[in-house]
Design an enzyme around this catalytic site. Structure first.
Site, PDB file in Angstrom:
ATOM      1  N   GLY A 199       0.823  -1.150  -0.040  1.00 55.88           N
ATOM      2  CA  GLY A 199       0.009  -0.094   0.022  1.00 55.88           C
ATOM      3  C   GLY A 199       0.857   1.264   0.056  1.00 55.88           C
ATOM      4  N   ILE A 214      -0.590  -4.953   5.675  1.00 58.51           N
ATOM      5  CA  ILE A 214      -0.097  -4.618   4.388  1.00 58.51           C
ATOM      6  C   ILE A 214       1.319  -4.994   3.933  1.00 58.51           C
ATOM      7  CG2 ILE A 214      -1.626  -2.377   4.254  1.00 58.51           C
ATOM      8  CD1 ILE A 214       0.726  -0.905   4.503  1.00 58.51           C
ATOM      9  N   GLY A 219       0.470   1.982  12.887  1.00 57.01           N
ATOM     10  CA  GLY A 219      -0.262   0.930  13.179  1.00 57.01           C
ATOM     11  C   GLY A 219       0.019  -0.359  14.105  1.00 57.01           C
ATOM     12  N   ALA A 220       1.283  -0.556  14.109  1.00 58.36           N
ATOM     13  CA  ALA A 220       1.734  -1.696  15.051  1.00 58.36           C
ATOM     14  C   ALA A 220       1.380  -1.555  16.541  1.00 58.36           C
ATOM     15  CB  ALA A 220       3.200  -1.804  14.886  1.00 58.36           C
ATOM     16  N   PRO A 254      11.119  -8.426  16.381  1.00 58.64           N
ATOM     17  CA  PRO A 254      12.283  -8.059  15.534  1.00 58.64           C
ATOM     18  C   PRO A 254      12.539  -8.345  14.178  1.00 58.64           C
ATOM     19  CG  PRO A 254      12.828  -8.825  17.871  1.00 58.64           C
ATOM     20  CD  PRO A 254      11.388  -9.121  17.741  1.00 58.64           C
ATOM     21  N   GLN A 307      10.500  -4.237   7.973  1.00 61.00           N
ATOM     22  CA  GLN A 307      10.045  -3.017   7.769  1.00 61.00           C
ATOM     23  C   GLN A 307      11.103  -1.923   7.405  1.00 61.00           C
ATOM     24  OE1 GLN A 307       6.470  -1.382   8.122  1.00 61.00           O
ATOM     25  NE2 GLN A 307       6.571  -3.381   6.519  1.00 61.00           N
ATOM     26  N   VAL A 352       8.115   1.515  13.172  1.00 60.75           N
ATOM     27  CA  VAL A 352       9.628   1.717  12.403  1.00 60.75           C
ATOM     28  C   VAL A 352       9.406   1.964  11.004  1.00 60.75           C
ATOM     29  CG1 VAL A 352      10.661   0.453  14.241  1.00 60.75           C
ATOM     30  CG2 VAL A 352       9.487  -0.989  12.481  1.00 60.75           C
ATOM     31  N   GLY A 353       8.187   1.514  10.516  1.00 61.33           N
ATOM     32  CA  GLY A 353       8.068   1.348   9.112  1.00 61.33           C
ATOM     33  C   GLY A 353       8.521   2.485   8.384  1.00 61.33           C
ATOM     34  N   GLU A 354       8.207   3.780   8.995  1.00 58.66           N
ATOM     35  CA  GLU A 354       8.499   4.956   8.015  1.00 58.66           C
ATOM     36  C   GLU A 354       9.731   5.511   8.561  1.00 58.66           C
ATOM     37  OE1 GLU A 354       4.758   7.300   8.072  1.00 58.66           O
ATOM     38  OE2 GLU A 354       4.189   6.001   6.470  1.00 58.66           O
TER      39      GLU A 354
END
Lengths: 736, 209
Positions: free
Chosen positions: A245, A472, A515-516, A623, A629, A694-696
């Protein structure tokens, strides 16, 4: 559960399941092709018809004639829907342009018709017979040409303040002994997720179910209802698997609307996938930016003046790319200003893409910091450390909840071998390659977001979690299962997680790296409710009960958890909502990004050789998937640095390279082994999970770290992304 | 920048960048309705994952759509439908191909292996198991194509088929990191799992060596 005081010790802290590197629980499905995505729901609809979307061939103007005769007469055609026949449509709260255009056209490839036929081949062939005549109008497509006239952007919501001032920037900048005034640009980028936007719509009377690919189920449900003039309770969205996404599926797009309209017209279920070449102009993109950064510092490297201004463009009513946000928080400095200006452009709709704001903002800011360090004769790591702040620089009474920025930089430098970097650019050779190292800060805020879930103890002892949260690729299934297993004291394989259905409690959804932590906090809250129900059923005081090893223990008593559901399943439903800890404490995530790049001395070709990210982002719930991510974000950061650009045709007003051959993204050969280190951190200010995202964080700063490494290799500074070889080839050192 | 009036738009000029909406009556006429006045079907028989299958298909049906829409083998993914992403990779007669770039009726008598034919939950192929262990995927959409490619790539290396980065065309080819990455570059993973996929492949290649 209202979270308004810092978390204390709670069941998550046991860390028997949470915090352990865990294989994705849906891995066996994804790796065997048995996870079913939106277009693949043969299990729920036996014989759908196929819809094919026709996109507008002009950027702005009107349809003057639409001849559907040949298309209607083509074999297998069941229905064609256009704005003339769609009935009255509203516009979703989260859409800027309408999802079905005509007669007014707002952007190139705006959907203007859906052709529904028995087969995909028939629908595609018939769509090519739709004949359209347009009256084209002049549009504005060139951001640079509008820079001087662009007004301040609208503020509020995710936009923040369009203009901020602290102290006296102009005075401090004028007085500073060392200054930098540089302008950078970032291009239009595309999410280019692997699964095209796809939906299958099924009407049952006046009730509509859409099997779709969407990150934010509740937003989508509301906007489908609003667009079609339905009540929200008439609409169900189902989206258990989403093939990527990155922000491109935050909102309802034309696939969903066209499937719904096509299904209504054809009187049977219809599925629609956008073709790859349609996606880039039909859907949303990350807007281009022009960014001017001015820095003033003392000779010993203390920043005294910081200004960051950004220009972007969007359709009327659209939002700016918020590229200055991080500059308000990342470095100390008494005198500062930021501004965002927004031009009206008639290009397709600009909207969120992975780390909106920070991703392009850090691409510019962190080159500027590198340039300033060089002017000062300082190491770029030391320069950043010298300007660290532990408080919000605009509101010094407001501390960061956690800020291990310096440790990220020091540990990264140590692990990467930063000491071996030659400060003088263009001075290291490895055969035909010029070699350089670069680094940048990583920074992205944590966003508290309400999120709910329902958790059920089944008769057989399984724990079933239901929430409209989505996965996603982020790993939601697994961290939610870990959270439920930890809280209920059962092994991971006794938890079943059901996601992405608007029939389930409303979650935060997937976006903004929120999200997480928020979705698991909602699941945790629901689990506490279920624990209460279990304790009550077993006649145990719930505050004394210990849930572990599949048992409920209190004093000398230990009862199998399954006993509580002997007479029937027990359910706990709750959510997390937040007080003002996010206002009292700035909650952010930090990283140090390190890159080694090599540049072919003859051709200027750029190769990334090594990458390292050191991240401080609260508790890391899994982890294994968290690392994924980050490496994925680092990969997208390499794309942003070196290749990704949707080229704007400023005459016709569209993105020219609208497929995956023209819009280049990193492939296997471009990406070396990547290292990621998570610093130990728990952040009790954020949530009971004590986590952040952490994804961004993983993408913010990577582009600049690559660009700085290329500069260190060549001595040629490129301020106009992507850093492609044509931009430095004529300035490379003469071949010896 | 030239303005619109400088450009003297012809209707042909308006086709720039669109392959879908026909703005040109003459072009629509050229794609004469007569040519699609009826749907031409053809039959094809091939073996998919060891089972004989016979289909009566619109002759325009790609192998990809035959698998996904007619045989309901949706493990093979449609990412671009024109050979640019690799999500549709399947193994046909021992070689990996983009199933979107070939018509089903061209494969009479072929042996097709899809992701479903490599393994299933509960009895994974070693490459599938290695992808799970090394987290060589995120959203999962490119994953079946990556795995089919990865399996075929190791076979190609073993068979001595050289690639762009093979240094020695005469000797045995080693499954090095760069050799595998080069060969896998037709399979895009936008989630960016490349580093983990390389580790999964290295593990399987090491076990086979």
């Amino acid at each position: 559960m209202k979270f308004d005081t810092p978390a204390t010790t709670n069941p998550i802290d046991r860390l028997r399941v949470v915090g352990k590197a865990t294989d994705r629980i849906e891995g066996p499905l994804k790796t065997t092709g048995t996870a079913h995505y939106a277009y693949e729901r043969h299990d729920v609809v036996a014989n759908p018809a196929y819809g094919f979307v026709v996109g507008a061939a002009i950027a702005k103007g009107r349809i003057t004639a639409l001849d559907l005769a040949a298309a209607k007469a083509a074999p297998g055609v069941l229905a064609i829907v256009t704005a003339d026949t769609a009935g009255k449509l509203g516009k979703g709260d989260f859409n800027t342009a309408r999802l079905l255009g005509g007669p007014e056209i707002e952007h190139y490839h705006q959907a203007i018709a859906v052709v529904v036929a028995e087969t995909f081949e028939q629908a595609r062939a018939a769509a090519a017979l739709v004949r359209v005549e347009y009256a084209r109008e002049k549009g504005a497509f060139d951001l640079a040409a509008l820079r001087d006239s662009a007004p301040l952007a609208p503020g509020g919501g995710f936009n923040g303040s369009p203009e901020t001032r602290v102290g006296d920037f102009e005075g401090a900048f004028a007085a500073a002994p060392v200054t930098l005034d540089a302008t950078y640009s970032t291009p239009v980028q595309s999410h280019a997720m692997m699964e095209p936007h796809a939906s299958m719509a099924v009407w049952d009377g006046d009730r509509l179910t859409i099997y779709t690919s969407n990150q934010m189920i509740a937003w989508g449900k509301g906007d489908v209802a609003k667009t079609l003039g339905l009540k929200p309770e008439q609409v169900r969205l189902v989206s258990p698997y989403i093939g990527g996404g990155f922000g491109g599926k935050l909102f309802v797009r034309s696939d969903a609307l066209m499937a719904a309209l096509g299904a209504r017209a054809a009187g049977r279920p219809v599925k629609v996938a956008l073709t790859r070449p349609l996606m880039f102009n039909n859907t949303t993109h990350r807007p281009a930016t022009i960014q001017r950064i001015r820095l003033g510092a003392t000779k010993d490297g203390k920043l005294t003046a910081i200004a960051h201004e950004s220009w972007s463009g969007n359709l009327p009513g659209g939002d700016p790319e918020t590229a200055v946000g991080q500059t308000r928080l990342l470095y100390a400095g008494a005198n500062r200003m930021t501004a965002m200006r927004l031009a009206v452009l008639d290009l397709p709709e600009g909207n969120a893409m992975r780390a909106p704001g920070e991703a392009p903002g850090m691409m510019a800011l962190e080159i500027a910091i590198d340039e300033m360090a060089e002017k000062l004769g300082m190491d770029p790591v030391e320069f950043r450390i010298r300007n660290d702040t532990q408080v919000d620089p605009e509101k010094p009474e407001r501390p960061f909840s956690q800020r291990q920025f310096i440790r990220c930089l020091r540990e990264g430098a140590e692990r990467f071998g930063w000491a071996r970097r030659a400060a003088k650019p263009g001075s290291v050779r490895d055969g035909r390659w010029m070699v350089g190292m670069g680094m940048a800060a990583g920074f992205r805020n944590h966003i508290p977001f309400k999120s709910a879930a329902r958790v059920r103890l089944e008769r057989d002892g399984r724990i079933v979690v239901e929430t409209d949260m989505t996965d996603i690729g982020t790993g939601s299934y697994t961290i939610i299962a870990q959270t439920a297993a930890e809280t209920m004291g059962v092994p991971l394989d006794r938890v079943e997680v059901r996601l992405g259905d608007s029939a389930f409690p409303v979650s935060c959804g997937s976006g903004g790296q929120f999200g997480a932590v928020n979705s698991t906090s909602g699941v945790y809250a629901a689990c506490l409710k279920l624990r209460d129900a279990v304790a009550q059923k077993l006649g145990i005081n719930s505050s004394d009960a210990l849930f572990a090893d599949g048992h409920v223990k209190a004093g000398n008593r230990s009862v199998d958890l399954t006993e509580a559901a002997r007479e029937g399943p027990l359910t706990g439903e709750d959510g997390i909502e937040y007080g003002d800890l996010g206002k009292k404490y700035q909650q952010s995530t930090f990283a140090g990004h390190f890159v080694e790049a090599a540049v072919d001395a003859a051709t200027g070709e750029i190769r990334v050789r090594r990458m390292l990210a050191v991240c401080a982002a609260g508790r890391i719930l899994n982890p294994k998937s968290a690392r994924s991510q980050v490496i994925g974000a680092m990969t997208m950061g390499v794309g942003a640095a070196l290749m990704e650009e949707l080229a704007v045709d400023t005459r016709f007003g569209f993105f020219v390279n609208h497929d995956l051959a023209g819009y280049e993204v990193p492939v296997h050969a471009d990406i070396p082994h990547q290292e990621v280190i998570f610093l130990d951190e728990v952040d009790p200010m954020t949530s009971p999970m004590k986590a952040k995202g952490v994804g961004e964080l993983g993408i913010c700063g990577v582009g600049a770290a690559v660009a700085n490494a290329v500069y260190n290799a060549t001595g040629v500074r490129v301020r106009d992304y992507p850093v492609t070889l044509d931009k430095h080839l004529d300035r490379l050192p003469t071949l010896a | 920048m030239s303005s619109l009036s400088d450009f003297e738009l012809s209707r042909r000029g308006m086709m720039v960048g669109t392959a879908i909406a026909t703005t040109i009556p003459s072009l629509a006429d050229a794609a004469s309705p007569a040519s699609i006045a009826e749907t031409h079907t053809a039959s094809v028989s091939f073996e998919v994952n060891g089972e004989p299958r016979q289909l009566e298909l619109d002759a325009r049906t790609t192998l990809l759509d035959a698998l996904r829409e007619h045989l309901h083998l949706t493990g093979t993914k449609k990412g671009c439908d024109h050979g640019q992403c690799g999500a549709c990779t399947v193994i046909v007669d021992g070689r990996r191909i983009n199933s979107c770039l070939t018509l089903a009726v061209m494969h009479e008598g072929a042996k097709v292996t899809t992701i479903e034919g490599l393994g299933a939950p509960g009895h994974l192929h070693p490459m599938q198991a290695a992808f799970v262990k090394h987290d060589g995927y995120q959203c999962g959409y490119c994953t079946p194509g990556q795995i089919c490619s990865a399996v075929a790539v190791l076979d190609e290396i073993k068979a001595g088929i050289p690639s762009h980065v093979t240094a020695d065309l005469m000797g045995a080819i080693e499954p090095t990191n760069m050799e595998m990455r080069e060969r896998m570059s037709g399979n895009i993973c936008r989630c960016g799992a490349y580093s983990n996929i390389a580790e999964a492949m290295a593990e399987v290649a090491g076990e086979r060596a």
